[in-house]
Every structure is written in structure tokens, then in C-alpha cells.
Motif scaffolding. Structure first.
Motif, PDB file in Angstrom:
ATOM      1  N   LYS A  25       2.382  11.366 -13.484  1.00 21.42           N
ATOM      2  CA  LYS A  25       3.513  10.225 -13.628  1.00 21.42           C
ATOM      3  C   LYS A  25       2.977   9.181 -14.871  1.00 21.42           C
ATOM      4  O   LYS A  25       3.673   8.652 -15.477  1.00 21.42           O
ATOM      5  CB  LYS A  25       3.802   9.595 -12.400  1.00 21.42           C
ATOM      6  N   LEU A  26       1.715   8.992 -15.025  1.00 20.17           N
ATOM      7  CA  LEU A  26       1.265   7.878 -15.884  1.00 20.17           C
ATOM      8  C   LEU A  26       0.842   8.795 -17.181  1.00 20.17           C
ATOM      9  O   LEU A  26       0.558   9.556 -17.154  1.00 20.17           O
ATOM     10  CB  LEU A  26       0.195   7.210 -15.323  1.00 20.17           C
TER      11      LEU A  26
ATOM     12  N   ASP B 190       0.955  10.892 -26.433  1.00 18.82           N
ATOM     13  CA  ASP B 190       1.454  11.616 -24.793  1.00 18.82           C
ATOM     14  C   ASP B 190       2.831  11.388 -24.304  1.00 18.82           C
ATOM     15  O   ASP B 190       3.453  12.070 -23.706  1.00 18.82           O
ATOM     16  CB  ASP B 190       0.474  11.584 -23.835  1.00 18.82           C
ATOM     17  N   HIS B 191       3.205  10.315 -24.983  1.00 20.47           N
ATOM     18  CA  HIS B 191       4.825   9.833 -24.514  1.00 20.47           C
ATOM     19  C   HIS B 191       5.622  10.472 -25.306  1.00 20.47           C
ATOM     20  O   HIS B 191       6.822  10.707 -25.122  1.00 20.47           O
ATOM     21  CB  HIS B 191       5.047   8.150 -25.124  1.00 20.47           C
TER      22      HIS B 191
ATOM     23  N   ASP C 175       1.174   4.179 -21.340  1.00 19.75           N
ATOM     24  CA  ASP C 175       1.343   3.191 -20.324  1.00 19.75           C
ATOM     25  C   ASP C 175       0.312   1.901 -20.483  1.00 19.75           C
ATOM     26  O   ASP C 175       0.529   0.784 -19.852  1.00 19.75           O
ATOM     27  CB  ASP C 175       1.099   3.284 -19.017  1.00 19.75           C
ATOM     28  N   LEU C 176      -0.665   2.339 -21.068  1.00 24.68           N
ATOM     29  CA  LEU C 176      -1.919   0.972 -21.405  1.00 24.68           C
ATOM     30  C   LEU C 176      -1.309  -0.146 -22.033  1.00 24.68           C
ATOM     31  O   LEU C 176      -1.658  -1.055 -22.179  1.00 24.68           O
ATOM     32  CB  LEU C 176      -3.192   1.777 -22.088  1.00 24.68           C
ATOM     33  N   PHE C 177      -0.227   0.315 -22.959  1.00 19.48           N
ATOM     34  CA  PHE C 177       0.586  -0.569 -23.876  1.00 19.48           C
ATOM     35  C   PHE C 177       1.057  -1.915 -22.925  1.00 19.48           C
ATOM     36  O   PHE C 177       1.111  -2.819 -23.582  1.00 19.48           O
ATOM     37  CB  PHE C 177       1.523  -0.135 -24.708  1.00 19.48           C
ATOM     38  N   PHE C 178       1.395  -1.466 -21.783  1.00 12.36           N
ATOM     39  CA  PHE C 178       1.824  -2.557 -20.741  1.00 12.36           C
ATOM     40  C   PHE C 178       0.901  -3.934 -20.996  1.00 12.36           C
ATOM     41  O   PHE C 178       1.113  -4.796 -21.020  1.00 12.36           O
ATOM     42  CB  PHE C 178       2.265  -2.228 -19.373  1.00 12.36           C
TER      43      PHE C 178
END
Length: 150
Positions: free
Chosen positions: A44-45, A35-36, A49-52
Motif C-alpha cells: 500500500k505504501l 512509483d506513484h 509517500d515520503l513526500f508527506f
């Protein structure tokens, strides 16, 4: 010595980031990273972002273990990883993807090269045929585009 550990870990993280991005994020964890690239997320998420949390976890464990051992080398390894993660957040999320609308009009050749290489990376919507998996160091041709202008 502790500063040297932090510095070496920070520098080493560039290579680790390239490998992780190329073979994990564009490999078996593509479902989180997709999705990136295709912007299929709502809001916005992104799942990306789970990779953070995935990447912050080893740093947190190392920081904690290092503190428990009276600031052993583990702490400084964790600090180097954490500082790289902070740099990644500011450069990738804020500067490149403009999650906060600051630093939008830079003329600095280094930052323009980084932004251009990342744009090339996002040109590919699938997990194959990717390029420019680095973060703070990208192929020299992008630096030449901006540093050799007269």
C-alpha cells in the motif's frame, strides 16, 4: 488578521504545489515520485509517500516556532500549510486514488473535473510530457467538460 494569513497561505500553496510537482517531483526527485505513476511499488505504501514527511517538515517547524513566539504569524503560516496538506491528503489519496473506498460515486462537476485532470496527469508514465500538475485548480477545459453538460 490571523485568518487572512491562513487563507492566503492555503491559496498560495496551490501555486507552490504546481511548481513543486512539476519541477521537483517530476525533476530531480523523480526517483521518489516514479512509483506513484508506474505502480512499481509493493503493498500500500509508495516511495512517493515520503513526500508527506518532506512537505510536513517546514509546516511543523513553522508551527513550533510560532508557538514559541506566543503564536506569532509563523504559527498561522504553518497552519495554512498544514490545512492545505490535509486537503491534499483527503482529495488526492482518499478521493482520487481511493486509498479508502469512500466518495466513489460523486456526480459533482468540480470533483469530477479534478479526478479527470488527475487521470490525465497519470496517463504519462515518465517524468517528461506531463500535464495537470495542479491539485485543487486544474486547467479550465476539465471544468468545462462537466459544468457545461446539459
Amino acid at each position: 488578521m490571523n485568518f487572512l494569513i491562513v487563507l492566503l497561505v492555503f491559496i498560495s500553496m496551490e501555486g507552490a504545489t504546481w511548481l513543486i510537482h512539476r519541477y521537483i517531483m517530476h525533476g530531480f526527485l523523480w526517483s521518489l515520485h516514479k512509483d506513484h505513476h508506474d505502480h512499481s511499488h509493493d503493498g500500500k505504501l509508495e516511495r512517493n509517500d515520503l513526500f508527506f514527511f518532506i512537505f510536513a517538515s517546514p509546516a511543523i517547524v513553522l508551527l513550533y516556532a510560532g508557538v514559541r513566539q506566543e503564536f506569532s504569524d509563523l504559527f498561522f503560516v504553518g497552519l495554512g500549510i498544514s490545512l492545505y496538506g490535509m486537503a491534499y491528503f483527503f482529495v488526492h489519496d482518499i478521493f482520487i486514488h481511493q486509498r479508502a473506498k469512500i466518495f466513489t460515486k460523486t456526480k459533482n462537476p468540480y470533483w469530477l473535473a479534478i479526478r479527470r485532470a488527475h487521470k490525465q496527469h497519470h496517463k504519462h508514465l515518465g517524468k517528461e510530457e506531463g500535464e495537470c500538475f495542479g491539485f485543487l485548480w486544474v486547467p479550465v477545459k476539465y471544468f468545462k467538460m462537466y459544468f457545461n453538460k446539459k
